[in-house]
Write a protein that holds these residues in place. Structure first.
Motif, PDB file in Angstrom:
ATOM      1  N   ASN A  11       1.121  -1.334  -0.300  1.00  0.00           N
ATOM      2  CA  ASN A  11       0.369   0.103   0.572  1.00  0.00           C
ATOM      3  C   ASN A  11       1.186   0.995  -0.121  1.00  0.00           C
ATOM      4  O   ASN A  11       2.490   0.592  -0.397  1.00  0.00           O
ATOM      5  N   GLU A  12       0.503   2.527  -0.157  1.00  0.00           N
ATOM      6  CA  GLU A  12       1.301   3.519  -0.203  1.00  0.00           C
ATOM      7  C   GLU A  12       2.152   3.852   1.085  1.00  0.00           C
ATOM      8  O   GLU A  12       2.857   4.330   0.914  1.00  0.00           O
ATOM      9  N   THR A  13       1.128   3.576   2.236  1.00  0.00           N
ATOM     10  CA  THR A  13       2.720   3.130   3.747  1.00  0.00           C
ATOM     11  C   THR A  13       3.910   2.701   3.101  1.00  0.00           C
ATOM     12  O   THR A  13       5.097   2.437   3.765  1.00  0.00           O
ATOM     13  N   ASP A  14       3.768   1.442   2.791  1.00  0.00           N
ATOM     14  CA  ASP A  14       4.549   0.625   2.537  1.00  0.00           C
ATOM     15  C   ASP A  14       5.608   0.773   1.084  1.00  0.00           C
ATOM     16  O   ASP A  14       6.782   0.814   1.219  1.00  0.00           O
ATOM     17  N   ARG A  16       5.900   4.291   0.857  1.00  0.00           N
ATOM     18  CA  ARG A  16       6.884   4.959   1.305  1.00  0.00           C
ATOM     19  C   ARG A  16       8.793   4.482   2.554  1.00  0.00           C
ATOM     20  O   ARG A  16      10.031   4.472   2.248  1.00  0.00           O
ATOM     21  N   GLU A  17       7.842   3.031   2.882  1.00  0.00           N
ATOM     22  CA  GLU A  17       9.160   2.537   4.283  1.00  0.00           C
ATOM     23  C   GLU A  17       9.746   1.426   3.194  1.00  0.00           C
ATOM     24  O   GLU A  17      10.996   1.801   3.526  1.00  0.00           O
ATOM     25  N   ARG A  39      10.058  15.324   7.120  1.00  0.00           N
ATOM     26  CA  ARG A  39       9.053  14.232   6.778  1.00  0.00           C
ATOM     27  C   ARG A  39       7.708  15.135   6.971  1.00  0.00           C
ATOM     28  O   ARG A  39       7.214  16.008   8.095  1.00  0.00           O
ATOM     29  N   GLU A  40       6.781  14.985   6.632  1.00  0.00           N
ATOM     30  CA  GLU A  40       5.398  15.580   6.767  1.00  0.00           C
ATOM     31  C   GLU A  40       4.880  16.473   7.118  1.00  0.00           C
ATOM     32  O   GLU A  40       4.051  16.865   8.477  1.00  0.00           O
ATOM     33  N   ASP A  66       4.761  14.373   1.994  1.00  0.00           N
ATOM     34  CA  ASP A  66       5.974  13.560   2.570  1.00  0.00           C
ATOM     35  C   ASP A  66       7.001  13.282   2.898  1.00  0.00           C
ATOM     36  O   ASP A  66       7.268  13.586   3.856  1.00  0.00           O
ATOM     37  N   PRO A  83      -0.552   5.057  -4.064  1.00  0.00           N
ATOM     38  CA  PRO A  83      -0.041   3.562  -3.653  1.00  0.00           C
ATOM     39  C   PRO A  83      -0.380   3.106  -5.458  1.00  0.00           C
ATOM     40  O   PRO A  83       0.064   3.670  -6.021  1.00  0.00           O
TER      41      PRO A  83
END
Length: 337
Positions: A11-14, A16-17, A39-40, A66, A83
């Protein structure tokens, strides 16, 4: 270096990481260092901004970038994660552009990645143009140097140096108040000496110099030249034309062919009796039993075309004690940088 990923399960968080964070570390950015990662960061917009039509009805806009990357704590660019389940669309690009173009950010690039692909846009070109660089995730390995050459801290600082406003009077349309001479040439096409045809094809290379104003406001061109042969260079040095200044009385370098600017160099020198000097009739060394006075009057008559100053060059040499006058005529071009 960049491990294979199954984007179907991310997903979108993945993104980023697993994609963006490793990319940022690879490029050389770290939080709370000279090449910082922010960040953010929350950003506040006025009531009317990109895509907003009614300033009275539209609410105050807020956004959150982000990642803001800061090279040398001076030059910024932003990267936004999306995403992997959908391609990057127009709304995504415009959103990232608003972050990059925000007064608190002023980023030179904005980057979007859904993991599968990475797109780099140049902020000052706006959100409605094609990206300047696109790379698939599979291409990260093998094209690391291209990424570094575009987004690495040293590359960003190199391509976006700190600009200092020039508060002086410009030398000409589109020029600063001081310009460096990159290169140029003087090509002679005529010599008044009838028996030395080689002098009609003489070419002198301009290897450097600068143009600026003196204390009284006159335009001064300082030129460094190199002759086509060792003997010609030695003669040029004796006559003071290997490094010399030409003066223009105009307020600004002309762009009008009917009224060209005239730069002039004048100098008189005395060669002591018995000192060797090149005889330009025979190109051999001679000595005279008396002091030899030589006067030089050179003129560059031309116009400015962008960063090119070009026109006619006249060089009049008078050897007073032997009643000899030599006139060279030709063309010149000088590139300003």
């Amino acid at each position: 270096m960049f491990e294979p990923l199954n984007f179907e399960s991310l997903n979108e968080t993945d993104i980023r990481e697993e994609v963006i964070a490793p990319l940022i570390r690879f490029l050389g950015y770290r939080s709370s260092t000279e090449h910082d990662v922010i960040r953010e960061q929350s950003l506040r917009y006025p009531r009317i901004f990109l895509g907003r039509k009614d300033a009275k009805k539209d609410p105050i806009l807020r956004g959150k970038a982000d990642y803001i990357l800061e090279a040398g704590r001076k030059v910024r660019w932003v990267i936004e994660a999306k995403p992997p389940t959908q391609p990057i669309g127009r709304d995504d690009i415009e959103q990232a552009y608003t972050y990059a173009n925000h007064p608190e950010v002023r980023a030179v690039y904005f980057v979007l990645s859904n993991g599968r692909t990475l797109h780099v846009y140049q902020t000052n070109r706006g959100p409605h143009v094609e990206p300047i660089f696109t790379l698939s995730y599979e291409e990260f390995n093998g094209k690391e140097q291209q990424l570094l050459n575009l987004l690495g801290p040293q590359a960003v600082l190199r391509d976006h140096p700190e600009v200092h406003p020039d508060l002086g009077i410009p030398l000409g349309p589109g020029l600063r108040s001081l310009e460096r001479i990159a290169n140029g040439s003087i090509q002679y096409t005529r010599c008044s000496l009838p028996n030395v045809p080689a002098l009609k094809e003489l070419q002198v290379t301009i290897i450097g110099g600068a143009v600026e104003r003196d204390e009284s406001g006159r335009i001064i061109a300082f030129l460094k030249t190199m002759g086509p042969s060792r003997s010609m260079q030695e003669m040029s040095e004796r006559l003071g034309m290997n490094e010399f200044e030409m003066i223009c009385e105009d307020d600004i370098i002309s762009i009008d062919r009917s009224k060209p600017s005239i730069f002039r160099y004048q100098r008189t020198m005395v060669f002591p009796a018995g000192e060797p000097i090149t005889d330009i009739n025979t190109w051999e060394q001679r000595t005279f039993p008396f002091n030899l006075t030589v006067s030089i009057d050179a003129q560059a008559i031309g116009i400015l075309e962008g960063h090119l100053f070009t026109g006619k060059f006249l060089n009049h040499a008078t050897y007073k004690d032997v009643n000899l006058q030599v006139l060279f005529e030709g063309e010149f071009k000088i590139f300003l940088a």
